[in-house]
Write a protein that holds these residues in place. Structure first.
Motif, short mmCIF file in Angstrom:
data_model
loop_
_atom_site.label_atom_id
_atom_site.label_comp_id
_atom_site.label_asym_id
_atom_site.label_seq_id
_atom_site.Cartn_x
_atom_site.Cartn_y
_atom_site.Cartn_z
N ARG A 172 0.79 -1.22 0.00
CA ARG A 172 0.00 0.00 0.00
C ARG A 172 0.83 1.28 0.00
O ARG A 172 0.56 2.22 -0.74
CB ARG A 172 -0.88 -0.07 1.26
CG ARG A 172 -1.98 0.89 1.36
CD ARG A 172 -2.81 0.55 2.59
NE ARG A 172 -1.97 0.39 3.79
CZ ARG A 172 -2.45 0.13 5.00
NH1 ARG A 172 -3.74 -0.03 5.18
NH2 ARG A 172 -1.63 0.01 6.03
N GLY A 173 1.79 1.36 0.91
CA GLY A 173 2.71 2.49 0.87
C GLY A 173 2.28 3.76 1.59
O GLY A 173 2.78 4.84 1.27
N THR A 174 1.42 3.64 2.61
CA THR A 174 1.06 4.88 3.32
C THR A 174 2.19 5.36 4.21
O THR A 174 2.40 6.57 4.35
CB THR A 174 -0.23 4.73 4.16
OG1 THR A 174 -0.01 3.79 5.20
CG2 THR A 174 -1.42 4.31 3.31
N ASN A 175 2.94 4.44 4.81
CA ASN A 175 4.10 4.88 5.59
C ASN A 175 5.14 5.51 4.69
O ASN A 175 5.73 6.54 5.02
CB ASN A 175 4.70 3.71 6.38
CG ASN A 175 3.99 3.48 7.69
OD1 ASN A 175 4.10 4.27 8.62
ND2 ASN A 175 3.20 2.41 7.75
N LEU A 176 5.33 4.90 3.53
CA LEU A 176 6.27 5.46 2.55
C LEU A 176 5.88 6.90 2.22
O LEU A 176 6.73 7.80 2.21
CB LEU A 176 6.25 4.61 1.27
CG LEU A 176 6.98 5.22 0.08
CD1 LEU A 176 8.49 5.10 0.27
CD2 LEU A 176 6.57 4.57 -1.23
N GLU A 203 1.53 5.61 13.32
CA GLU A 203 2.68 5.08 12.58
C GLU A 203 3.32 6.18 11.74
O GLU A 203 4.54 6.34 11.70
CB GLU A 203 2.25 3.93 11.65
CG GLU A 203 1.86 2.66 12.34
CD GLU A 203 1.58 1.52 11.36
OE1 GLU A 203 2.21 1.44 10.31
OE2 GLU A 203 0.71 0.69 11.67
N ASN A 244 12.24 -1.04 11.26
CA ASN A 244 10.93 -1.54 10.85
C ASN A 244 9.86 -0.87 11.70
O ASN A 244 10.13 -0.42 12.80
CB ASN A 244 10.88 -3.06 11.07
CG ASN A 244 9.57 -3.67 10.63
OD1 ASN A 244 9.02 -3.31 9.57
ND2 ASN A 244 9.01 -4.57 11.43
N ILE A 245 8.64 -0.83 11.15
CA ILE A 245 7.50 -0.39 11.97
C ILE A 245 6.52 -1.54 12.09
O ILE A 245 6.26 -2.25 11.11
CB ILE A 245 6.84 0.89 11.41
CG1 ILE A 245 5.83 1.42 12.42
CG2 ILE A 245 6.20 0.67 10.04
CD1 ILE A 245 5.63 2.91 12.38
N HIS A 246 6.02 -1.71 13.30
CA HIS A 246 5.11 -2.82 13.57
C HIS A 246 3.85 -2.29 14.25
O HIS A 246 3.96 -1.47 15.18
CB HIS A 246 5.82 -3.85 14.47
CG HIS A 246 5.00 -5.07 14.69
ND1 HIS A 246 4.86 -6.06 13.75
CD2 HIS A 246 4.23 -5.45 15.75
CE1 HIS A 246 4.06 -7.00 14.21
NE2 HIS A 246 3.66 -6.65 15.43
N PRO A 247 2.66 -2.76 13.82
CA PRO A 247 1.43 -2.17 14.37
C PRO A 247 0.97 -2.77 15.70
O PRO A 247 -0.17 -3.21 15.84
CB PRO A 247 0.41 -2.43 13.25
CG PRO A 247 0.89 -3.68 12.61
CD PRO A 247 2.39 -3.68 12.72
N LEU A 250 -2.48 3.49 12.33
CA LEU A 250 -1.76 4.00 11.16
C LEU A 250 -1.46 5.50 11.28
O LEU A 250 -0.37 5.96 10.89
CB LEU A 250 -2.59 3.72 9.90
CG LEU A 250 -1.85 3.57 8.58
CD1 LEU A 250 -0.74 2.53 8.65
CD2 LEU A 250 -2.83 3.20 7.47
N GLN A 261 -3.05 -6.22 14.68
CA GLN A 261 -4.26 -5.52 15.13
C GLN A 261 -5.35 -6.54 15.48
O GLN A 261 -6.06 -6.37 16.46
CB GLN A 261 -4.76 -4.56 14.04
CG GLN A 261 -3.74 -3.52 13.59
CD GLN A 261 -2.93 -3.95 12.38
OE1 GLN A 261 -2.71 -5.15 12.13
NE2 GLN A 261 -2.47 -2.99 11.60
N ALA A 272 9.02 -0.62 5.12
CA ALA A 272 7.71 0.05 5.20
C ALA A 272 6.66 -0.88 4.60
O ALA A 272 6.28 -0.76 3.44
CB ALA A 272 7.76 1.39 4.48
N GLY A 273 6.26 -1.86 5.42
CA GLY A 273 5.31 -2.85 4.94
C GLY A 273 5.96 -3.84 4.00
O GLY A 273 5.33 -4.32 3.06
C1 GRF Z 1 1.70 -1.11 8.46
O1 GRF Z 1 0.61 -1.43 9.26
C2 GRF Z 1 3.00 -1.43 9.18
O2 GRF Z 1 2.90 -1.29 10.55
C3 GRF Z 1 3.22 -2.87 8.82
O3 GRF Z 1 2.78 -2.99 7.49
C4 GRF Z 1 1.79 -2.00 7.23
C5 GRF Z 1 2.26 -1.25 6.02
O4 GRF Z 1 1.32 -0.31 5.57
N1 GRF Z 1 4.60 -3.24 9.01
P1 GRF Z 1 1.69 0.73 4.44
O5 GRF Z 1 2.14 -0.09 3.22
O6 GRF Z 1 2.78 1.59 4.95
O7 GRF Z 1 0.43 1.48 4.16
#
Ligand code: GRF
Length: 209
Positions: free
Chosen positions: A12-16, A180, A113-116, A177, A128, A93-94
């Protein structure tokens, strides 16, 4: 020395997108996003990177591919783009692939890394869902250094969100999110400004201005 960032994505790439926004607003310090690499075809993450004129690469990982061989190709591609073990930061990022111990060793203490979830609770997939099913009242997100043990490396930043009885996996995921997107850029900035010191399992955030 400019920090050369390689961002690894799978979807998806929202963190990106949030990281790119902070980058464009010069909030990350002396950094360059050198490349965004996806291990999957047709990801919106790659589209988003392209929209912002950031260099992209797709290194497709097919099922049953040799993971270590993949990681060697990934490593060489990053180095080719200027992201090295001396000046690089790898931002997951995902990214839906478990990196090999060899790759992690190459970029020792330079992969985040990011973890939810609030680690060490709810490691692995569907964090989640795990939180909702467990009935916890608080969850959140964690940015951590990547080690060979899944979701267990030294913790850099965490943010919490409250879980209401009415929350579903979807509403909780959305709330997490939002957080995040704030803490991931902040962690990158702290790394870029050399404010992070790893001592055993702990990360100290030093304030040297
Ligand atoms: C996020 O929930 C992140 O915590 C996990 O993967 C998801 C990536 O989402 N590691 P996005 O691609 O950044 O929208």
């Amino acid at each position: 020395m400019t920090l050369k960032i390689g961002i690894l994505v799978s979807g998806r790439g929202t963190n990106l997108e949030a990281i790119i926004e902070s980058y464009k607003n010069n909030e990350l310090g002396e950094v360059e996003i050198s490349v965004v690499i996806s291990n999957k075809l047709n990801t919106s993450a790659i589209e988003k990177a392209k929209e912002h004129n950031i260099d992209t690469l797709i290194i497709e990982q097919k099922k049953n591919n040799n993971s270590e061989l993949y990681d060697e190709i990934l490593y060489k591609s990053l180095v080719n783009k200027g992201v090295t073990k001396e000046n690089g930061l790898i931002v997951l990022a995902g990214f839906m692939k478990i990196l090999s111990p060899w790759f992690i060793e190459q970029f020792k203490n330079r992969i985040i890394n990011i973890h939810p979830s609030i680690l060490p609770s709810f490691t692995g997939l569907k964090a989640q869902k795990q939180a909702i099913e467990c009935g916890v009242k608080v969850s959140g997100c964690t940015v951590h250094f990547v080690t060979a043990d899944l979701d267990s490396g030294p913790i850099i930043l965490q943010e919490s969100v409250k879980i209401k009885e009415s929350d579903t996996i979807e509403t909780l995921s959305k709330k997490i999110l939002v957080e995040e997107h704030k803490i991931y850029s902040k962690a990158i900035m702290l790394f870029a400004k050399k404010k992070l010191r790893i001592k055993g399992k702990k990360v100290m955030i030093i304030d040297n201005n």
